[in-house]
Structure formats: C-alpha cells, structure tokens
Design a protein around this motif. Structure first.
Motif, mmCIF file in Angstrom:
data_model
loop_
_atom_site.group_PDB
_atom_site.id
_atom_site.type_symbol
_atom_site.label_atom_id
_atom_site.label_comp_id
_atom_site.label_asym_id
_atom_site.label_seq_id
_atom_site.Cartn_x
_atom_site.Cartn_y
_atom_site.Cartn_z
ATOM 1 N N LEU A 206 3.394 47.404 10.239
ATOM 2 C CA LEU A 206 3.540 47.700 11.589
ATOM 3 C C LEU A 206 3.500 49.108 11.899
ATOM 4 O O LEU A 206 4.537 50.031 11.258
ATOM 5 N N PRO A 207 2.429 49.790 12.066
ATOM 6 C CA PRO A 207 2.117 51.228 11.913
ATOM 7 C C PRO A 207 2.687 51.831 13.068
ATOM 8 O O PRO A 207 3.148 51.296 14.194
ATOM 9 N N PHE A 208 2.986 53.229 12.894
ATOM 10 C CA PHE A 208 3.521 53.847 13.946
ATOM 11 C C PHE A 208 2.805 53.661 15.343
ATOM 12 O O PHE A 208 3.128 53.841 16.503
ATOM 13 N N ALA A 209 1.454 53.724 15.088
ATOM 14 C CA ALA A 209 0.437 53.505 16.220
ATOM 15 C C ALA A 209 0.857 52.352 17.088
ATOM 16 O O ALA A 209 0.255 52.240 18.227
ATOM 17 N N ALA A 210 1.494 51.246 16.647
ATOM 18 C CA ALA A 210 1.895 50.240 17.558
ATOM 19 C C ALA A 210 2.757 50.539 18.682
ATOM 20 O O ALA A 210 2.719 49.470 19.469
ATOM 21 N N GLY A 211 3.547 51.737 18.399
ATOM 22 C CA GLY A 211 4.224 52.118 19.636
ATOM 23 C C GLY A 211 5.607 51.255 19.685
ATOM 24 O O GLY A 211 6.061 50.741 18.516
ATOM 25 N N SER A 212 6.328 51.016 20.680
ATOM 26 C CA SER A 212 7.436 50.086 20.634
ATOM 27 C C SER A 212 6.979 48.892 20.532
ATOM 28 O O SER A 212 6.037 48.244 20.892
ATOM 29 N N GLN A 249 19.072 31.077 19.551
ATOM 30 C CA GLN A 249 19.042 32.180 18.720
ATOM 31 C C GLN A 249 18.036 31.902 17.748
ATOM 32 O O GLN A 249 17.038 32.896 17.665
ATOM 33 N N LEU A 250 17.733 30.926 17.382
ATOM 34 C CA LEU A 250 16.517 30.649 16.272
ATOM 35 C C LEU A 250 15.271 30.736 17.320
ATOM 36 O O LEU A 250 14.248 31.505 16.662
ATOM 37 N N GLU A 251 15.350 30.193 18.259
ATOM 38 C CA GLU A 251 14.003 30.395 19.026
ATOM 39 C C GLU A 251 13.698 31.842 19.616
ATOM 40 O O GLU A 251 12.499 32.279 19.330
ATOM 41 N N MET A 252 14.787 32.732 19.907
ATOM 42 C CA MET A 252 14.606 33.908 20.233
ATOM 43 C C MET A 252 14.130 34.841 18.929
ATOM 44 O O MET A 252 12.988 35.610 19.321
ATOM 45 N N TYR A 253 14.518 34.574 17.913
ATOM 46 C CA TYR A 253 14.238 35.413 16.956
ATOM 47 C C TYR A 253 12.659 34.895 16.246
ATOM 48 O O TYR A 253 12.190 35.954 15.673
ATOM 49 N N GLN A 254 12.495 33.767 16.397
ATOM 50 C CA GLN A 254 11.089 33.313 16.238
ATOM 51 C C GLN A 254 9.939 34.174 17.190
ATOM 52 O O GLN A 254 9.092 34.425 16.700
ATOM 53 N N VAL A 255 10.434 34.115 18.275
ATOM 54 C CA VAL A 255 9.541 34.943 19.422
ATOM 55 C C VAL A 255 9.487 36.227 18.889
ATOM 56 O O VAL A 255 8.259 36.787 18.967
ATOM 57 N N LEU A 256 10.547 36.945 18.561
ATOM 58 C CA LEU A 256 10.795 38.447 18.242
ATOM 59 C C LEU A 256 9.620 38.637 17.143
ATOM 60 O O LEU A 256 8.858 39.567 16.977
ATOM 61 N N LEU A 257 9.864 37.595 15.950
ATOM 62 C CA LEU A 257 9.085 37.872 14.803
ATOM 63 C C LEU A 257 7.596 37.608 15.197
ATOM 64 O O LEU A 257 6.640 38.350 14.496
ATOM 65 N N ASP A 258 7.190 36.778 15.886
ATOM 66 C CA ASP A 258 5.949 36.290 16.413
ATOM 67 C C ASP A 258 5.273 37.707 17.015
ATOM 68 O O ASP A 258 3.986 37.926 16.590
ATOM 69 N N ARG A 259 5.949 38.205 17.967
ATOM 70 C CA ARG A 259 5.561 39.571 18.572
ATOM 71 C C ARG A 259 5.187 40.545 17.799
ATOM 72 O O ARG A 259 4.192 41.349 17.814
ATOM 73 N N MET A 260 6.209 40.638 16.551
ATOM 74 C CA MET A 260 5.966 41.980 15.847
ATOM 75 C C MET A 260 4.766 41.496 15.026
ATOM 76 O O MET A 260 3.872 42.600 14.453
ATOM 77 N N GLU A 261 4.592 40.346 14.383
ATOM 78 C CA GLU A 261 3.568 39.959 13.462
ATOM 79 C C GLU A 261 2.181 40.333 14.294
ATOM 80 O O GLU A 261 1.126 40.839 13.534
ATOM 81 N N SER A 262 2.070 40.051 15.440
ATOM 82 C CA SER A 262 0.993 40.099 16.315
ATOM 83 C C SER A 262 0.380 41.593 16.591
ATOM 84 O O SER A 262 -0.602 41.929 16.563
ATOM 85 N N ARG A 263 1.396 42.446 16.415
ATOM 86 C CA ARG A 263 1.165 44.073 16.591
ATOM 87 C C ARG A 263 1.126 44.687 15.107
ATOM 88 O O ARG A 263 0.711 45.771 15.069
ATOM 89 N N ALA A 264 1.131 43.869 14.075
ATOM 90 C CA ALA A 264 1.112 44.446 12.772
ATOM 91 C C ALA A 264 -0.256 44.386 12.225
ATOM 92 O O ALA A 264 -1.089 43.671 12.816
ATOM 93 N N LEU A 265 -0.713 45.404 11.210
ATOM 94 C CA LEU A 265 -2.087 45.236 10.519
ATOM 95 C C LEU A 265 -2.196 44.071 9.759
ATOM 96 O O LEU A 265 -1.372 43.361 9.412
ATOM 97 N N THR A 266 -3.493 43.826 9.543
ATOM 98 C CA THR A 266 -3.797 42.869 8.592
ATOM 99 C C THR A 266 -3.479 42.869 7.376
ATOM 100 O O THR A 266 -3.039 43.957 6.741
ATOM 101 N N PRO A 267 -3.377 41.945 6.326
ATOM 102 C CA PRO A 267 -2.928 42.291 5.122
ATOM 103 C C PRO A 267 -3.741 43.388 4.209
ATOM 104 O O PRO A 267 -3.271 43.931 3.557
ATOM 105 N N GLU A 268 -5.102 43.219 4.555
ATOM 106 C CA GLU A 268 -6.032 44.240 4.032
ATOM 107 C C GLU A 268 -5.861 45.705 4.466
ATOM 108 O O GLU A 268 -5.678 46.556 3.451
ATOM 109 N N ARG A 269 -5.640 45.652 5.647
ATOM 110 C CA ARG A 269 -5.404 47.280 6.297
ATOM 111 C C ARG A 269 -4.082 47.627 5.826
ATOM 112 O O ARG A 269 -3.752 48.943 5.727
ATOM 113 N N SER A 270 -3.059 46.793 5.699
ATOM 114 C CA SER A 270 -1.611 47.070 5.165
ATOM 115 C C SER A 270 -1.701 47.596 3.789
ATOM 116 O O SER A 270 -1.173 48.761 3.447
#
Length: 281
Positions: A206-212, A249-270
C-alpha cells in the motif's frame, strides 16, 4: 475439569452458547434436554469441560441448528485433542500468544494488513529480534530468544505440505523502517521478495501515494475458519493480541481489509517497490 482452557476450547464453548441462545433456551432448559446437571452446560460453554463430537451434534439437534457445515466444524474442534507445538511455551510465554499460534494453525486462509511493522509470519529472525529488544519494559536475553523462536515456529503454517494461503497488505512505511540497521533491513526485504514468489502467498504494498485509507491506525490479522462463523480477527496491541469473533466485528474488518486491498498495488508492482528499496540501500 480444565483450569485454564485454550483459546480454541473457549471459542467452541462460545459458539455452543450462541446456538443455545438463538434457540431461546436457558442453560437449565438445555441441561434437561441433554439429561445433565445445569452447571455442566455452563462448564461446556466456558470451555472448562470437554465436549464429545456426539454431544455437539446432540446439542445442535436440540437447538434446531440447520447449518450442517457449522455443526461439522464444531464437532471437528472437539476431536482435535493433540497438543500443538506451542504448548512447549506455556510456561514461558503469555497464553494469548499460544492462542494466536493455535488460531493460525487451524486457519484455512490468513489475511493481514500492517502499517509500521512487517507481519510476524514474514519476519526474519534478525528483524524479530530487533523488535523484541525495543520492548518496554525490557525483555531479558533469554526471553527475547524464546519469543524469536516462537515467532519463527509460527511461520510453519506457510511451509508445511499444505501451506495456508496468506495475503499480506504492507504499507510502504513499514518497508522503509530501518529496524536493526542496513544489513537487517536488506535481509528482511530480500526475504519478502522470496516469500512473495510462493504460490500460496500474495504480498501487496500500500504506497504512500494511496493517501488516507480505512483502518490506517492499526494492524489487522484475519484468520478464516472452516465456516464463516468461526473466523477470527486478531489485533496486535502493545500488551498482547486481542481476539474478536462477533459477527458485526468480523464483517467490519472484512470490509476494512477489502478496501485496503483495493488501494494496494498489484503483486508484481509491489515486488518492484520492494526491489527498488533494496537497491537504494
């Protein structure tokens, strides 16, 4: 009667209590259906008393549970009575750490997001040792080595014959930390690159460029169970791991992780980002 139930034994009891409460039954009513004393139901639900697979299925029938997969998973939890490797640390490490290893051992899929630290399952021994040296109050040298060896043994879930699928979302800030000096940092970055090449491991930066992004203030670890009801969230706190398993709680953290993953770089770019950091050292 158990004096100190493990996290897995406690979780089984919690799930049995949830089934009973959903059925609208008191512990006394459940004990009458099962033909046991009321305190036996309480002890089972508190993890203090063992439960056989047959008894779990009997309770599930009385509780009108129409989820065969959940009943099978709960029955399997009772059948697993082997002492795990983590038990050798029971006299030297907090029980919560042993519970963490047990959760990881039985997980069908592991998912993590970290902002400042490298996930424990991907740390080198030198990196882990440096982290434990900075703990307040200080650990003694033997305590540090106990914790390092324990952390390394937890990583067996990524190396066994049928390794657990693992997704790690690592913020760029964690990659740029200089824990232990240049040699340690280089070794850690090389290790991340090596691990990212394994088929069952997905590493996303998850790069700095992804922002908040949501969940930026904490490290989140999600262990998937054989059925969604047995998933577990582990939050890494300074005083030790905290486990969450309530449905909301499980549902909330799944949503958080989904959103983080959507903003992260692909495995190749990572991998390109990690390689670039390594070449700059």
């Amino acid at each position: 009667m158990r004096s100190i139930p493990t996290g897995r034994q406690l979780r089984l009891g919690i799930e049995l209590r949830k089934l009973r409460e959903r059925a609208g039954l008191t512990a006394a009513a459940a004990s009458q259906l099962l033909g046991v004393k009321p305190n036996q139901i309480s002890n089972m639900e508190a993890g203090r008393a063992g439960v056989s697979p047959e008894r779990v299925r009997t309770l599930a029938r009385h509780y009108k549970c129409n989820n065969p997969a959940l009943v099978d998973a709960l029955s399997e939890m009772t059948a697993d009575r082997k002492r795990g490797w983590w038990e050798e640390y029971r006299e030297t490490l907090p029980a919560a750490l042993l519970d963490l290893a047990e959760v990881e051992h039985h997980a069908t899929h592991l998912r993590a997001s970290v902002t400042v630290h490298i996930p424990g399952l991907l740390q080198t021994t030198d990196h882990a040792r440096e982290l434990f040296r900075q703990v307040v109050p200080e650990f003694s040298p033997p305590d540090i080595e106990h914790r390092v060896s324990f952390r390394v043994k937890r990583q067996v879930v990524l190396f066994r014959d049928e390794p657990t699928p693992y997704l790690a979302i690592i913020h760029e800030a964690a990659l740029r930390m200089r824990f232990g000096g240049t040699p340690v940092v280089k070794g850690q970055l090389r290790h991340l690159l090596d691990m990212s090449e394994r088929d069952h491991i997905t590493l996303k930066v998850l790069p700095f460029a992804a922002g908040s992004f949501p969940g930026s203030g904490q490290s989140i670890f999600y262990s998937r169970g054989p059925v969604p009801q047995l998933d577990t969230v582990h939050l890494d706190q300074s005083h030790g791991p905290v486990f969450l398993d309530a449905e909301a709680q499980l549902e909330m953290y799944q949503v958080l992780l989904d959103r983080m993953e959507s903003r992260a770089l692909t495995p190749e770019r990572s991998r390109d980002v990690i390689s670039g950091l390594l070449s700059d050292l």
